[in-house]
Design a protein around this motif. Structure first.
Motif, mmCIF file in Angstrom:
data_model
loop_
_atom_site.group_PDB
_atom_site.id
_atom_site.type_symbol
_atom_site.label_atom_id
_atom_site.label_comp_id
_atom_site.label_asym_id
_atom_site.label_seq_id
_atom_site.Cartn_x
_atom_site.Cartn_y
_atom_site.Cartn_z
ATOM 1 N N VAL A 181 8.075 18.722 10.574
ATOM 2 C CA VAL A 181 7.883 18.192 12.075
ATOM 3 C C VAL A 181 8.526 18.254 13.347
ATOM 4 O O VAL A 181 8.489 18.419 14.208
ATOM 5 N N GLU A 182 9.769 17.928 12.501
ATOM 6 C CA GLU A 182 10.970 17.911 13.537
ATOM 7 C C GLU A 182 11.613 19.338 14.270
ATOM 8 O O GLU A 182 12.099 19.438 15.442
ATOM 9 N N LEU A 187 8.983 18.253 17.046
ATOM 10 C CA LEU A 187 8.579 17.121 17.769
ATOM 11 C C LEU A 187 10.104 16.375 17.823
ATOM 12 O O LEU A 187 10.716 16.223 16.867
ATOM 13 N N LEU A 209 -1.040 18.407 17.196
ATOM 14 C CA LEU A 209 -0.357 17.368 16.381
ATOM 15 C C LEU A 209 -0.911 16.130 16.619
ATOM 16 O O LEU A 209 -0.856 15.799 18.072
ATOM 17 N N LEU A 211 -0.355 12.243 16.775
ATOM 18 C CA LEU A 211 0.852 11.108 16.964
ATOM 19 C C LEU A 211 0.625 9.648 17.231
ATOM 20 O O LEU A 211 -0.047 9.383 18.358
ATOM 21 N N ARG A 212 1.201 8.707 16.450
ATOM 22 C CA ARG A 212 0.729 7.370 16.624
ATOM 23 C C ARG A 212 2.166 6.804 16.775
ATOM 24 O O ARG A 212 3.037 6.836 16.143
ATOM 25 N N LEU A 213 2.165 6.185 18.165
ATOM 26 C CA LEU A 213 3.627 5.518 18.494
ATOM 27 C C LEU A 213 3.147 4.179 19.072
ATOM 28 O O LEU A 213 2.391 4.055 19.988
ATOM 29 N N TRP A 243 6.488 8.699 27.078
ATOM 30 C CA TRP A 243 5.436 8.441 26.343
ATOM 31 C C TRP A 243 4.619 7.037 26.683
ATOM 32 O O TRP A 243 3.661 7.053 26.651
#
Length: 265
Positions: A181-182, A187, A209, A211-213, A243
């Motif tokens: 991922v990173e 990311l 991708l 993404l839940r933040l 974000w």
């Protein structure tokens, strides 16, 4: 590190109490070690004049392409003096003693990607991923472990080259997840800020991708993604954005051309 730590073509691993080096060209066993080379890149403590040869040495001395292995060290310990400790108790080619030890191989994968060798990094990922190894026509039948959990090691000596070792190894699973991922997808999330700097192989047309933040459900797109939703925001590779200032369901298109994005407040 570039004085006593540099061996001329790669970094030494350690020193015994009597001052003798380990991971040096003068050693008959463990002439080169994977971790020292990988962390010369990941630590940021060295520069291309040294990390370039060090990473090239990985390919030359530690990569077994047919078996898809990145060995932790080579040659393995058998009768080394001074004795390095418990590692020499393992048979040659097993676990830390010259097998593919997953922690070290993941770190090498990350270093390959950050050095710009995306093809080698993906090749290393395929050698580590239990799903990819299990479905490989040659490597799969000899692996003999579950295709859905991470192995701590893969054997590197005949007659068991390619056989999985310690199964359900959660520490290595976490590192491989981070590398995927990173590092490969690139990311990076730091507090309110996120950026994406992919290091994927050339045959990838693109990826998406989810993404839940917090309460945000973001979609990040790079390259060509079939059936992808229309982007609502465009960002450059490496550009930092806030974000939390985005709509909760934003779709971000990451440009494939490198950018010089700066972190915003």
């Amino acid at each position: 590190m570039h004085d006593a730590g540099w061996d001329g073509a790669w970094f030494r691993r350690a020193f015994f109490d009597n001052g003798a080096p380990l991971g040096s060209s003068i050693n008959s066993e463990c002439r080169i070690d994977l971790i020292a080379q990988a962390w010369s890149v990941l630590s940021g403590a060295s520069a291309a004049a040294h990390t370039g040869p060090a990473m090239a040495a990985i390919g030359k001395h530690l990569h077994d392409e047919p078996a898809g292995l990145l060995r932790l060290l080579a040659p393995p310990f058998a009768q080394s003096t001074p004795n390095p400790g418990y590692i020499q108790a393992y048979p040659p080619g097993v676990r830390e003693n010259g097998g593919q030890y997953s922690h070290g191989a993941v770190w090498a994968l990350m270093a390959q990607a950050l050095q710009g060798d995306h093809e080698a990094a993906w090749q290393s990922f395929e050698g580590l991923s239990p799903a990819h190894r299990s479905q490989h026509p040659a490597r799969g039948p000899v692996y003999e472990l579950e295709p859905y959990v991470m192995a701590g090691d893969v054997y590197g000596a005949a007659p068991y080259v390619g056989r999985g070792g310690w199964s359900w190894y959660t520490g290595s699973a976490a590192w491989l997840h981070r590398a995927a991922v990173e590092t490969l997808l690139g990311l990076n999330v730091k507090g309110r800020q996120l950026s994406m700097t992919p290091h994927v192989p050339a045959h990838w047309p693109g990826f998406e991708l989810a993404l839940r933040l917090g309460t945000h459900r973001l979609t990040l797109q790079w390259g060509t993604v079939e059936g992808a939703a229309a982007p609502t925001h465009h960002v450059a590779v490496g550009e930092w954005i806030d974000w939390q200032a985005l709509p909760a369901d934003a779709v971000l298109r990451v440009a494939q051309a490198a950018g010089k994005g700066q972190m915003t407040a």
